[in-house]
Scaffold this active site. Structure first.
Site, PDB file in Angstrom:
ATOM      1  N   GLU A  21     -18.532 -60.034-117.671  1.00  0.00           N
ATOM      2  CA  GLU A  21     -19.501 -58.955-118.474  1.00  0.00           C
ATOM      3  C   GLU A  21     -20.085 -57.947-117.508  1.00  0.00           C
ATOM      4  O   GLU A  21     -19.281 -58.044-116.644  1.00  0.00           O
ATOM      5  CB  GLU A  21     -20.587 -59.838-118.907  1.00  0.00           C
ATOM      6  CG  GLU A  21     -20.305 -61.017-119.892  1.00  0.00           C
ATOM      7  CD  GLU A  21     -21.168 -61.359-120.543  1.00  0.00           C
ATOM      8  OE1 GLU A  21     -22.520 -61.769-120.242  1.00  0.00           O
ATOM      9  OE2 GLU A  21     -20.772 -62.563-121.275  1.00  0.00           O
ATOM     10  N   CYS A  53     -12.753 -60.683-121.741  1.00  0.00           N
ATOM     11  CA  CYS A  53     -12.864 -62.601-122.248  1.00  0.00           C
ATOM     12  C   CYS A  53     -11.640 -62.849-121.283  1.00  0.00           C
ATOM     13  O   CYS A  53     -11.209 -62.405-120.215  1.00  0.00           O
ATOM     14  CB  CYS A  53     -12.028 -62.553-123.674  1.00  0.00           C
ATOM     15  SG  CYS A  53     -13.292 -61.745-124.561  1.00  0.00           S
ATOM     16  N   GLU A  91      -9.960 -65.140-121.214  1.00  0.00           N
ATOM     17  CA  GLU A  91      -8.358 -65.087-121.658  1.00  0.00           C
ATOM     18  C   GLU A  91      -7.193 -63.923-121.229  1.00  0.00           C
ATOM     19  O   GLU A  91      -6.647 -64.010-120.847  1.00  0.00           O
ATOM     20  CB  GLU A  91      -7.532 -65.645-123.677  1.00  0.00           C
ATOM     21  CG  GLU A  91      -8.687 -66.907-123.998  1.00  0.00           C
ATOM     22  CD  GLU A  91     -10.144 -66.022-124.800  1.00  0.00           C
ATOM     23  OE1 GLU A  91     -10.742 -66.171-123.526  1.00  0.00           O
ATOM     24  OE2 GLU A  91     -10.488 -67.024-126.004  1.00  0.00           O
ATOM     25  N   CYS A 145      -7.900 -61.023-127.907  1.00  0.00           N
ATOM     26  CA  CYS A 145      -7.298 -61.789-127.334  1.00  0.00           C
ATOM     27  C   CYS A 145      -6.052 -62.795-128.096  1.00  0.00           C
ATOM     28  O   CYS A 145      -5.361 -62.367-127.347  1.00  0.00           O
ATOM     29  CB  CYS A 145      -8.293 -63.185-126.745  1.00  0.00           C
ATOM     30  SG  CYS A 145      -9.295 -62.533-125.438  1.00  0.00           S
TER      31      CYS A 145
HETATM   32  N1  THU Z   1     -15.612 -64.460-125.016  1.00  0.00           N
HETATM   33  C1  THU Z   1     -14.187 -65.326-123.826  1.00  0.00           C
HETATM   34  O1  THU Z   1     -14.398 -64.945-122.958  1.00  0.00           O
HETATM   35  N2  THU Z   1     -13.697 -65.692-124.957  1.00  0.00           N
HETATM   36  C2  THU Z   1     -13.731 -66.013-126.318  1.00  0.00           C
HETATM   37  O2  THU Z   1     -12.598 -66.194-126.210  1.00  0.00           O
HETATM   38  C3  THU Z   1     -14.954 -65.259-127.004  1.00  0.00           C
HETATM   39  C4  THU Z   1     -15.328 -64.841-126.111  1.00  0.00           C
HETATM   40  C5  THU Z   1     -17.515 -64.043-123.246  1.00  0.00           C
HETATM   41  C6  THU Z   1     -16.936 -62.664-124.368  1.00  0.00           C
HETATM   42  C7  THU Z   1     -18.128 -62.576-123.427  1.00  0.00           C
HETATM   43  O3  THU Z   1     -18.336 -62.625-121.874  1.00  0.00           O
HETATM   44  C8  THU Z   1     -19.010 -63.855-123.982  1.00  0.00           C
HETATM   45  O4  THU Z   1     -17.989 -64.523-124.492  1.00  0.00           O
HETATM   46  C9  THU Z   1     -19.427 -64.215-125.316  1.00  0.00           C
HETATM   47  O5  THU Z   1     -19.247 -63.594-126.185  1.00  0.00           O
END
Ligand code: THU
Length: 162
Positions: A63, A72, A74, A121
Site C-alpha cells: 500500500e 494487490c 496477486e 487482478c
Molecule cells: N487486496 C489484495 O491484495 N488482493 C485482493 O484480492 C483484494 C484486495 C489488497 C488491496 C489493499 O491493499 C487491501 O487488500 C485492502 O483492499
C-alpha cells in the site's frame, strides 16, 4: 437478438480435499501475508504463483499513502514472476488474506471465506493465460473452505482485449 449467459464453475474444498501440490501453494500464500505492507487497510494479502519451470514466486499487497499507488498481492506476484522468469508460464496461483488488526479480544486471523480477487487482478489473470497460452488454476483460501477455480476465464468472462 443473440443471448449469451455465463456461469462460473467453482469447487469449494476443505483443506484435506486439496492435492499435496495445491496444499503446499496455499501454505506459501498464507506465509506471504507476512510480507504485506498494509498499514492503511489492515488487510494483509499473500499470493504464491507456481510456474512451469518449477519455481514459486511470492507476492503481498503493497500500500501507499496515495492509496491508488498501491498494488494487490496477486499482481505483485504475477508481475514479479514475469519480470524474473519471462518465459515461464504461471500454472497455479494461491491467495490468502489476514486481518492484521485483531477484532476486540481476538487475534489477527485468516479470513473464514475465500478471498476474492478484485476486477483489475482478474483482468491480469486473463492476460497471463492469453500471453502464455496456458490455463492458470486459482486457489482462494479461507479457513472454512478454499475455492478451486480451473482458470481465470471463470472469474472474468469477456475480459478486455484489443
Ligand atoms: N487486496 C489484495 O491484495 N488482493 C485482493 O484480492 C483484494 C484486495 C489488497 C488491496 C489493499 O491493499 C487491501 O487488500 C485492502 O483492499
Amino acid at each position: 437478438m443473440r443471448e449469451v449467459e455465463f456461469a462460473a464453475k467453482i469447487a469449494y474444498c476443505s483443506i484435506e480435499e486439496l492435492s499435496a501440490a495445491q496444499k503446499q501453494l496455499v501454505e506459501k500464500a498464507k506465509n506471504a501475508c507476512d510480507r504485506a505492507y498494509a498499514p492503511y487497510s489492515g488487510f494483509a494479502v499473500g499470493a504464491a504463483v507456481e510456474l512451469d519451470n518449477g519455481e514459486v514466486v511470492l507476492g503481498a499487497n503493497q500500500e501507499n499513502v496515495a492509496y491508488p499507488s498501491g498494488l494487490c498481492a496477486e499482481r505483485v506476484a504475477l508481475f514479479a514472476a514475469a519480470a524474473r522468469y519471462p518465459q515461464a508460464a504461471p500454472l497455479r496461483l494461491a491467495v490468502a488474506a489476514k486481518k492484521t488488526v485483531a477484532s476486540p479480544g481476538g487475534q489477527p486471523a485468516f479470513t473464514p471465506r475465500p478471498v476474492t480477487p478484485c476486477g483489475a487482478c482478474r483482468q491480469v489473470f486473463s492476460e497471463v493465460e492469453r500471453r502464455y497460452g496456458r490455463s492458470m488454476e486459482i486457489l482462494l483460501y479461507g479457513t472454512q473452505e478454499t475455492a478451486v477455480i480451473a482458470n481465470g476465464e471463470q472469474l472474468l468472462p469477456l475480459s478486455f482485449s484489443m
